[in-house]
Design an enzyme around this catalytic site. Sequence first.
Site, PDB file in Angstrom:
ATOM      1  N   GLU A 142       0.678  -1.012   0.306  1.00  0.00           N
ATOM      2  CA  GLU A 142      -0.175   0.238   0.055  1.00  0.00           C
ATOM      3  C   GLU A 142       1.018   1.126   0.187  1.00  0.00           C
ATOM      4  O   GLU A 142       0.561   2.331  -0.536  1.00  0.00           O
ATOM      5  CB  GLU A 142      -0.745   0.042   1.566  1.00  0.00           C
ATOM      6  CG  GLU A 142      -2.194  -1.264   1.283  1.00  0.00           C
ATOM      7  CD  GLU A 142      -3.127  -0.966   0.251  1.00  0.00           C
ATOM      8  OE1 GLU A 142      -2.934   0.316  -0.379  1.00  0.00           O
ATOM      9  OE2 GLU A 142      -3.555  -1.687  -0.888  1.00  0.00           O
TER      10      GLU A 142
ATOM     11  N   TYR B 187      -6.231   6.244   4.999  1.00  0.00           N
ATOM     12  CA  TYR B 187      -6.369   5.338   3.794  1.00  0.00           C
ATOM     13  C   TYR B 187      -5.289   3.773   4.124  1.00  0.00           C
ATOM     14  O   TYR B 187      -6.331   3.057   3.885  1.00  0.00           O
ATOM     15  CB  TYR B 187      -5.854   5.799   2.120  1.00  0.00           C
ATOM     16  CG  TYR B 187      -5.143   5.259   1.467  1.00  0.00           C
ATOM     17  CD1 TYR B 187      -6.227   4.841   0.456  1.00  0.00           C
ATOM     18  CD2 TYR B 187      -3.760   5.268   1.076  1.00  0.00           C
ATOM     19  CE1 TYR B 187      -6.087   3.492  -0.698  1.00  0.00           C
ATOM     20  CE2 TYR B 187      -4.095   3.770  -0.114  1.00  0.00           C
ATOM     21  CZ  TYR B 187      -4.329   3.723  -0.202  1.00  0.00           C
ATOM     22  OH  TYR B 187      -4.085   2.856  -1.762  1.00  0.00           O
TER      23      TYR B 187
ATOM     24  N   ASP C 263      -9.234   6.450  -1.572  1.00  0.00           N
ATOM     25  CA  ASP C 263      -7.597   6.791  -2.351  1.00  0.00           C
ATOM     26  C   ASP C 263      -8.273   7.017  -4.183  1.00  0.00           C
ATOM     27  O   ASP C 263     -10.002   7.739  -3.705  1.00  0.00           O
ATOM     28  CB  ASP C 263      -6.809   5.185  -2.574  1.00  0.00           C
ATOM     29  CG  ASP C 263      -7.862   4.765  -3.531  1.00  0.00           C
ATOM     30  OD1 ASP C 263      -8.841   4.662  -4.815  1.00  0.00           O
ATOM     31  OD2 ASP C 263      -6.831   4.085  -4.616  1.00  0.00           O
TER      32      ASP C 263
END
Length: 358
Positions: free
Chosen positions: A37, A120, A138
């Site tokens: 991520e 996020y 996102d």
Amino acid sequence: MFYQLDFSAEVIAWYRENKRNLPWRNTKIPYFIWISEIILQQTRVEQGLAYYERFVERFPTIENLAAANEDEVLKLWQGLGYYSRARNLHFTAKTICKNLNGKFPNNYAEIRKLKGIGDYTAAAIASFCFNQPHPVVDGNVYRVLSRVFGITTPIDTAKGKKEFYALAHELLDSQKPAWHNQAMMEFGAIHCTPKNPACASCIFKSKCIAFNKKIVKKLPVKAGKTKQRNRYFDYLIIKQNGNIFIKKRTEKDIWKNLYEFPLIENKKQMSENNLIKSKKWNELLGKSRYHIVKKSSIYKHVLSHQKLFTRFWEIEVSKPHKKLPDSFIPIREQALGKYPVSQLIANYLEKNLCKQNI
Ligand code: SF4
């Protein structure tokens, strides 16, 4: 209008059929999800994949990452940009090993406290690994929601962030947050893309407000573009007795903790004559006996908020006038490849010095 479960079920069904097979999708280990991520925050999957594979091969566990030297971590990150991501990964790996016995926290609130992990990323880790109902919002999710629901509130404002988060939360299937979040992100990444979304074959075609009102290209709305500033660099590659000189960037600026050649920065492009006569040039070379072996044309390098215009000067010094400050490290030219450098310098080295230096 959608009912929550219709929307979630439809996008999850699409995902099951269309998802790409990516290595971080076959694991629930938080360390791997975290690395992926962070890499994917500012990077497309096509570019990030090779970095992810190299990173987890070299650092297969959080302990391996924590024990690494920061130079090595940055070297592996070289070319990905936004280097604070790599510095924070390293810092947080060390924190988890020191304070949490190497165990990644297993809930959103604790994950969110870690350095370099925002809403996020915390939502992604908490939902993918621990099935906790936190929506990931996102760039992909902003785009899909703004189009399907015809929302014109700018996404880069506090009001927009609040509105989109509330909608994302409402739509989330709390029984299947991992599937739902991954489906939303993938749908935005490969179907409802920024340019040329595949509306003709879209599962949401009949309900999508942007498509039906023909405003797809106008969404999502952004309040204002950040201004880019221009910077003018001259790098001096000073060669002396087979050594060249590099320095670690320690200022709060781009490329912190990466290495570079002695740099002269000016507010505007200086003529070559004025540069050679300038105080800064004199501070570096003084009355040394030197010979300019090569000067490059101007390299234009674009970052998110800055445009850099850079010349490289290769200078052979036969008789130094004075010692360069101690912050400059003399190294053999062949050793340059061990040091993390910006993509701008890597681009120059690729074209002008041997590949092993990159
Ligand atoms: S119809 Fe087009 S704009 Fe609407 S969700 Fe589908 S791909 Fe996106």
